[in-house]
Motif scaffolding. Structure first.
Motif, PDB file in Angstrom:
ATOM      1  N   ARG A   1      -0.668  -3.707   7.706  1.00 50.98           N
ATOM      2  CA  ARG A   1      -0.542  -4.201   6.327  1.00 50.98           C
ATOM      3  C   ARG A   1      -0.700  -3.060   5.323  1.00 50.98           C
ATOM      4  NH1 ARG A   1      -5.005  -8.012   3.557  1.00 50.98           N
ATOM      5  NH2 ARG A   1      -4.084  -8.127   1.510  1.00 50.98           N
ATOM      6  N   GLU A   2      -1.689  -2.199   5.538  1.00 51.83           N
ATOM      7  CA  GLU A   2      -1.919  -1.067   4.637  1.00 51.83           C
ATOM      8  C   GLU A   2      -0.777  -0.060   4.704  1.00 51.83           C
ATOM      9  OE1 GLU A   2      -6.773  -1.408   5.018  1.00 51.83           O
ATOM     10  OE2 GLU A   2      -5.642  -0.082   6.354  1.00 51.83           O
ATOM     11  N   GLU A   3      -0.255   0.157   5.884  1.00 50.43           N
ATOM     12  CA  GLU A   3       0.879   1.076   6.039  1.00 50.43           C
ATOM     13  C   GLU A   3       2.120   0.523   5.349  1.00 50.43           C
ATOM     14  OE1 GLU A   3       2.720   4.472   6.680  1.00 50.43           O
ATOM     15  OE2 GLU A   3       0.626   4.172   7.191  1.00 50.43           O
ATOM     16  N   LEU A   4       2.340  -0.780   5.451  1.00 48.92           N
ATOM     17  CA  LEU A   4       3.470  -1.415   4.756  1.00 48.92           C
ATOM     18  C   LEU A   4       3.296  -1.285   3.244  1.00 48.92           C
ATOM     19  CD1 LEU A   4       6.074  -3.082   4.815  1.00 48.92           C
ATOM     20  CD2 LEU A   4       4.642  -5.132   4.936  1.00 48.92           C
ATOM     21  N   LEU A   5       2.087  -1.497   2.766  1.00 46.11           N
ATOM     22  CA  LEU A   5       1.804  -1.324   1.335  1.00 46.11           C
ATOM     23  C   LEU A   5       2.106   0.110   0.912  1.00 46.11           C
ATOM     24  CD1 LEU A   5       0.566  -2.312  -1.381  1.00 46.11           C
ATOM     25  CD2 LEU A   5      -1.648  -1.531  -0.477  1.00 46.11           C
ATOM     26  N   ARG A   6       1.605   1.083   1.650  1.00 52.05           N
ATOM     27  CA  ARG A   6       1.823   2.495   1.324  1.00 52.05           C
ATOM     28  C   ARG A   6       3.310   2.819   1.254  1.00 52.05           C
ATOM     29  NH1 ARG A   6       3.593   6.719   3.302  1.00 52.05           N
ATOM     30  NH2 ARG A   6       3.936   5.817   5.342  1.00 52.05           N
TER      31      ARG A   6
ATOM     32  N   ALA B   1       3.345  -5.513 -11.672  1.00 57.87           N
ATOM     33  CA  ALA B   1       2.620  -6.776 -11.514  1.00 57.87           C
ATOM     34  C   ALA B   1       3.284  -7.639 -10.442  1.00 57.87           C
ATOM     35  CB  ALA B   1       2.569  -7.516 -12.844  1.00 57.87           C
ATOM     36  N   ASP B   2       4.609  -7.677 -10.437  1.00 58.87           N
ATOM     37  CA  ASP B   2       5.334  -8.470  -9.439  1.00 58.87           C
ATOM     38  C   ASP B   2       5.045  -7.990  -8.018  1.00 58.87           C
ATOM     39  OD1 ASP B   2       6.426  -9.961 -11.493  1.00 58.87           O
ATOM     40  OD2 ASP B   2       8.366  -8.925 -11.455  1.00 58.87           O
ATOM     41  N   MET B   3       4.812  -6.687  -7.868  1.00 61.67           N
ATOM     42  CA  MET B   3       4.490  -6.128  -6.556  1.00 61.67           C
ATOM     43  C   MET B   3       3.021  -6.301  -6.194  1.00 61.67           C
ATOM     44  SD  MET B   3       6.613  -2.555  -6.580  1.00 61.67           S
ATOM     45  CE  MET B   3       6.043  -2.132  -4.946  1.00 61.67           C
ATOM     46  N   GLY B   4       2.202  -6.733  -7.148  1.00 64.92           N
ATOM     47  CA  GLY B   4       0.780  -6.912  -6.890  1.00 64.92           C
ATOM     48  C   GLY B   4      -0.068  -5.716  -7.242  1.00 64.92           C
ATOM     49  N   ILE B   5       0.528  -4.683  -7.806  1.00 67.68           N
ATOM     50  CA  ILE B   5      -0.200  -3.461  -8.132  1.00 67.68           C
ATOM     51  C   ILE B   5      -1.255  -3.719  -9.208  1.00 67.68           C
ATOM     52  CG2 ILE B   5       0.023  -1.173  -9.200  1.00 67.68           C
ATOM     53  CD1 ILE B   5       2.775  -0.986  -7.825  1.00 67.68           C
ATOM     54  N   CYS B   6      -0.891  -4.474 -10.224  1.00 66.79           N
ATOM     55  CA  CYS B   6      -1.824  -4.704 -11.332  1.00 66.79           C
ATOM     56  C   CYS B   6      -3.011  -5.564 -10.908  1.00 66.79           C
ATOM     57  CB  CYS B   6      -1.100  -5.356 -12.504  1.00 66.79           C
ATOM     58  SG  CYS B   6       0.165  -4.307 -13.233  1.00 66.79           S
ATOM     59  N   GLY B   7      -2.800  -6.468  -9.981  1.00 65.51           N
ATOM     60  CA  GLY B   7      -3.861  -7.373  -9.566  1.00 65.51           C
ATOM     61  C   GLY B   7      -4.402  -7.110  -8.182  1.00 65.51           C
ATOM     62  N   VAL B   8      -4.297  -5.885  -7.723  1.00 61.63           N
ATOM     63  CA  VAL B   8      -4.675  -5.561  -6.342  1.00 61.63           C
ATOM     64  C   VAL B   8      -6.147  -5.852  -6.043  1.00 61.63           C
ATOM     65  CG1 VAL B   8      -5.156  -3.090  -6.675  1.00 61.63           C
ATOM     66  CG2 VAL B   8      -4.255  -3.894  -4.500  1.00 61.63           C
TER      67      VAL B   8
ATOM     68  N   HIS C   1     -10.351  -2.578  -2.431  1.00 64.18           N
ATOM     69  CA  HIS C   1     -10.372  -1.225  -2.999  1.00 64.18           C
ATOM     70  C   HIS C   1      -9.616  -0.200  -2.158  1.00 64.18           C
ATOM     71  CE1 HIS C   1     -12.796  -2.048  -6.491  1.00 64.18           C
ATOM     72  NE2 HIS C   1     -13.487  -2.891  -5.747  1.00 64.18           N
ATOM     73  N   LEU C   2      -9.550  -0.366  -0.858  1.00 66.37           N
ATOM     74  CA  LEU C   2      -8.739   0.558  -0.065  1.00 66.37           C
ATOM     75  C   LEU C   2      -7.269   0.422  -0.457  1.00 66.37           C
ATOM     76  CD1 LEU C   2      -8.330   2.706   2.051  1.00 66.37           C
ATOM     77  CD2 LEU C   2      -8.329   0.907   3.803  1.00 66.37           C
ATOM     78  N   ALA C   3      -6.807  -0.801  -0.617  1.00 68.83           N
ATOM     79  CA  ALA C   3      -5.421  -1.014  -1.063  1.00 68.83           C
ATOM     80  C   ALA C   3      -5.214  -0.406  -2.445  1.00 68.83           C
ATOM     81  CB  ALA C   3      -5.088  -2.503  -1.067  1.00 68.83           C
ATOM     82  N   ARG C   4      -6.204  -0.541  -3.315  1.00 63.64           N
ATOM     83  CA  ARG C   4      -6.106   0.051  -4.657  1.00 63.64           C
ATOM     84  C   ARG C   4      -5.943   1.564  -4.565  1.00 63.64           C
ATOM     85  NH1 ARG C   4      -9.506   2.420  -8.351  1.00 63.64           N
ATOM     86  NH2 ARG C   4     -11.279   2.207  -6.956  1.00 63.64           N
TER      87      ARG C   4
ATOM     88  N   LEU D   1      -4.073 -10.152 -16.790  1.00 60.16           N
ATOM     89  CA  LEU D   1      -4.090  -8.766 -16.316  1.00 60.16           C
ATOM     90  C   LEU D   1      -3.129  -8.517 -15.155  1.00 60.16           C
ATOM     91  CD1 LEU D   1      -7.886  -7.993 -16.604  1.00 60.16           C
ATOM     92  CD2 LEU D   1      -6.060  -7.076 -18.016  1.00 60.16           C
ATOM     93  N   PRO D   2      -3.176  -9.292 -14.068  1.00 59.93           N
ATOM     94  CA  PRO D   2      -2.255  -9.024 -12.978  1.00 59.93           C
ATOM     95  C   PRO D   2      -0.810  -9.285 -13.367  1.00 59.93           C
ATOM     96  CG  PRO D   2      -4.070 -10.347 -12.223  1.00 59.93           C
ATOM     97  CD  PRO D   2      -4.168 -10.279 -13.704  1.00 59.93           C
ATOM     98  N   GLY D   3      -0.582 -10.118 -14.369  1.00 58.56           N
ATOM     99  CA  GLY D   3       0.776 -10.472 -14.770  1.00 58.56           C
ATOM    100  C   GLY D   3       1.490  -9.415 -15.567  1.00 58.56           C
ATOM    101  N   GLY D   4       0.878  -8.269 -15.770  1.00 58.00           N
ATOM    102  CA  GLY D   4       1.558  -7.179 -16.435  1.00 58.00           C
ATOM    103  C   GLY D   4       1.240  -7.024 -17.905  1.00 58.00           C
ATOM    104  N   ARG D   5       0.284  -7.781 -18.420  1.00 60.59           N
ATOM    105  CA  ARG D   5      -0.104  -7.585 -19.814  1.00 60.59           C
ATOM    106  C   ARG D   5      -0.681  -6.179 -19.966  1.00 60.59           C
ATOM    107  NH1 ARG D   5      -4.146 -11.399 -23.286  1.00 60.59           N
ATOM    108  NH2 ARG D   5      -4.063 -10.182 -25.185  1.00 60.59           N
TER     109      ARG D   5
END
Length: 123
Positions: free
Chosen positions: A8-13, A46-53, A66-69, A113-117
């Motif tokens: 999962r982490e490798e796919l995220l990276r 935000a759509d990718m989940g970066i903002c709300g990780v 936090h590792l994903a962050r 916040l996660p929605g891209g504001r």
């Protein structure tokens, strides 16, 4: 101790790296000229989940931890160091609101916040 990323982490990276290499470079010249964060990147991030990780799912985040962050910030920083600096500020605000915010305030503020504001604000 095994320090390998999970699948999962490798796919995220890999996903963040590919996206960053495609989307960030066309905006870098304007960033240099204006000194402004390219806010048009916030919605796709935000759509990718970066903002709300690190934001809990009940507030619209992905709660990946936090590792994903750190993976996200490192991959964005490979392309442009300014982008993860801005996201780090966003994540710090989200963390404080999620951890120490009042329950009612948390729901009304963190949903955005996660929605891209852009960044964080209080009601």
């Amino acid at each position: 101790m095994d320090f390998k990323f999970s699948d999962r982490e490798e796919l995220l990276r890999k996903s963040i790296r590919e996206w960053a290499e495609k989307e960030i470079p066309p905006r870098m010249e304007a960033m240099e000229e204006t000194g402004k964060f390219p806010e048009d990147l916030l919605k796709p991030m935000a759509d990718m989940g970066i903002c709300g990780v690190i934001t809990p799912k009940e507030y619209g985040g992905t709660n990946m931890g936090h590792l994903a962050r750190i993976i996200v910030l490192e991959e964005l920083g490979r392309v442009c160091p300014a982008i993860p600096m801005g996201m780090q500020v966003h994540h710090m605000c989200a963390y404080v609101l999620n951890t120490f915010g009042q329950r009612l305030r948390r729901g009304s503020t963190c949903l955005r916040l996660p929605g891209g504001r852009p960044w964080a604000s209080s009601q």
